[in-house]
Every structure is written in C-alpha cells, then in structure tokens.
Scaffold this active site. Sequence first.
Site, mmCIF file in Angstrom:
data_model
loop_
_atom_site.group_PDB
_atom_site.id
_atom_site.type_symbol
_atom_site.label_atom_id
_atom_site.label_comp_id
_atom_site.label_asym_id
_atom_site.label_seq_id
_atom_site.Cartn_x
_atom_site.Cartn_y
_atom_site.Cartn_z
ATOM 1 N N CYS A 94 0.808 -1.244 0.055
ATOM 2 C CA CYS A 94 -0.080 -0.141 -0.089
ATOM 3 C C CYS A 94 0.861 1.246 0.057
ATOM 4 O O CYS A 94 1.290 1.472 -1.081
ATOM 5 C CB CYS A 94 -0.854 0.003 1.152
ATOM 6 S SG CYS A 94 -2.315 0.993 0.938
ATOM 7 N N HIS A 191 -3.331 -5.837 2.549
ATOM 8 C CA HIS A 191 -3.004 -5.973 3.876
ATOM 9 C C HIS A 191 -3.553 -7.209 4.517
ATOM 10 O O HIS A 191 -3.898 -8.107 3.460
ATOM 11 C CB HIS A 191 -3.648 -4.792 4.719
ATOM 12 C CG HIS A 191 -3.173 -3.438 4.334
ATOM 13 N ND1 HIS A 191 -1.915 -2.877 4.865
ATOM 14 C CD2 HIS A 191 -3.895 -2.441 3.620
ATOM 15 C CE1 HIS A 191 -1.804 -1.539 4.544
ATOM 16 N NE2 HIS A 191 -3.042 -1.269 3.741
HETATM 17 N N1 GLN Z 1 -2.571 6.620 2.182
HETATM 18 C C1 GLN Z 1 -2.401 5.933 1.067
HETATM 19 C C2 GLN Z 1 -4.036 5.512 0.627
HETATM 20 O O1 GLN Z 1 -4.862 5.827 1.275
HETATM 21 C C3 GLN Z 1 -2.246 4.462 1.690
HETATM 22 C C4 GLN Z 1 -2.820 3.781 2.552
HETATM 23 C C5 GLN Z 1 -2.275 2.379 3.287
HETATM 24 O O2 GLN Z 1 -1.078 2.302 3.312
HETATM 25 N N2 GLN Z 1 -3.388 1.720 3.527
HETATM 26 O O3 GLN Z 1 -4.076 4.990 -0.712
#
Ligand code: GLN
Length: 243
Positions: A94, A191
């Site tokens: 991510c 995740h």
């Molecule tokens: N801030 C980034 C997004 O919202 C990454 C978020 C995350 O790592 N879950 O796409």
Amino acid sequence: MDLRIGWLYGHEMNIYGDRGNVLALLHRARGRGLEAAVEVLGVGDAFEPERYDVLFWGGGQDREQISVSADLMGAKGRDLKAAIGGGMPMLAICGGYQLLGDGYRPYEGDMLPGIHALDITSEAGPTRFIGNVVVDSPEFGALVGFENHSGLTFLGPEVEPLGRVRVGHGNNGRDGFEGARYRNTIGCYMHGALLPKNPQVTDWLIGTALERKGGAAALPPLPDDVESTAHDAVVKRALQLGR
Ligand code: GLN
C-alpha cells in the site's frame, strides 16, 4: 545469520496488521532451522542495503508518507532503488508500494515523490477501497488480503501486475489488476497481513534470498495447514460477500 530482514519504516508505516508479514518471514525461516532476525529502520536511520537479505515496507496513512517520502529524497532512496534493481527480494504494501514508484499524489497537498524503483504512479481517488481481496496470480496462484486505500496505482510498461482481481478493487478498480512485480520485488495493496495467509509468497521471498547468497532456493516443506485454513476462509467469505 541466514536471513536478515530489513523492516523499512516499521514504526512510521505499520497499519492493518502489516507486522504480520515480518512475523511470517521469521516463522517460516526459523521453522526450517534458519537463523533469522529483523531490524527496523526509520526516518533518519542509515540504510546499508547489503546488510539485508529481504526487505519489507508496510502501509501508512498520507501523513506518515510525507515524512517518509522526504527521508528517501537523496542517497537513501537511491540506495533502495539500486538494491531493488539489483534483485533484492522485497515486499511493499500500500503506502510503501506507492512510494516505490514515481510517488503518491494525496487528495490534498503536493505530490509525495517516490524513489522511481518501480514503473508505477499513484494518486488519491475520490473513494476509499475497503474490503477483502482475492487475486489470481500466474506466479503464486490464488492470493488473499484486505485492502483499505484511496490511492489508485497505474502500471507502466516496465512492471507486470501481480495478478488479476477476482474479488475487490486492486490497483485502481479500473483495469482489473492488483499489485506489481519487478525483478524480486512485489508491491501490492493487500494488507491482512498478506504473508500469513499466503505461505507460498513467504517461501518464495525466503528461497530467493537464500539463493542470492548461494544457498538452495527450494525450501524443505513446512506444515501450512493453519495458513491454508485462514486463506480458504477469506476466499470463501470474500466470494460470499463479493468484497
Ligand atoms: N495513504 C495511502 C492511501 O490511502 C496508503 C494507505 C495505506 O497504506 N493503507 O492510498
């Protein structure tokens, strides 16, 4: 030390269970009798890529990405890009995935520059993608995870997608793909954490790291019935819910 894991920004970027990826690497390396350890590197820390056999970089909110992006502008980012180009086994999730490319443009504020190691670019979209993800990867088979991002990532010609989305949104909810593959690096939005439910990816990272050190890439089998049960439960739930 058989396997030294570099956990990039483990204090600044570690959300939605991403520490589970490091625990999975340790568990499946030690389960084969390998001596394995993890070192956390944060903002301001020196980074010596040659110290590590595998790197992990987890997800984080936009605000953490600001300080981390700035930390990588210079030799540290150049060294990480060179390590990836040289075949360092790496998993980035991510927010970490986003900064491996040209950068990430948040919904408000300036573009957060990335390290240009992967031919990808990311920008915040109007909606947040949240839910289970099932991906069919030609390299790893069915993969499961959980996505929570507003970022949309678009792949250039120098990278391949990790796989095709069966359930969920993936990179951008438009092209049907999730993640990116470049040399020995995997980037994705999954995740969950990813590795505890997808032991084939964990073993690939470990085997690739050992092979680069002159060892055997093929690892002796390790019971993975717990991982498989978790994997299958998510696939079943995701298919039932459609997300
Ligand atoms: N801030 C980034 C997004 O919202 C990454 C978020 C995350 O790592 N879950 O796409």
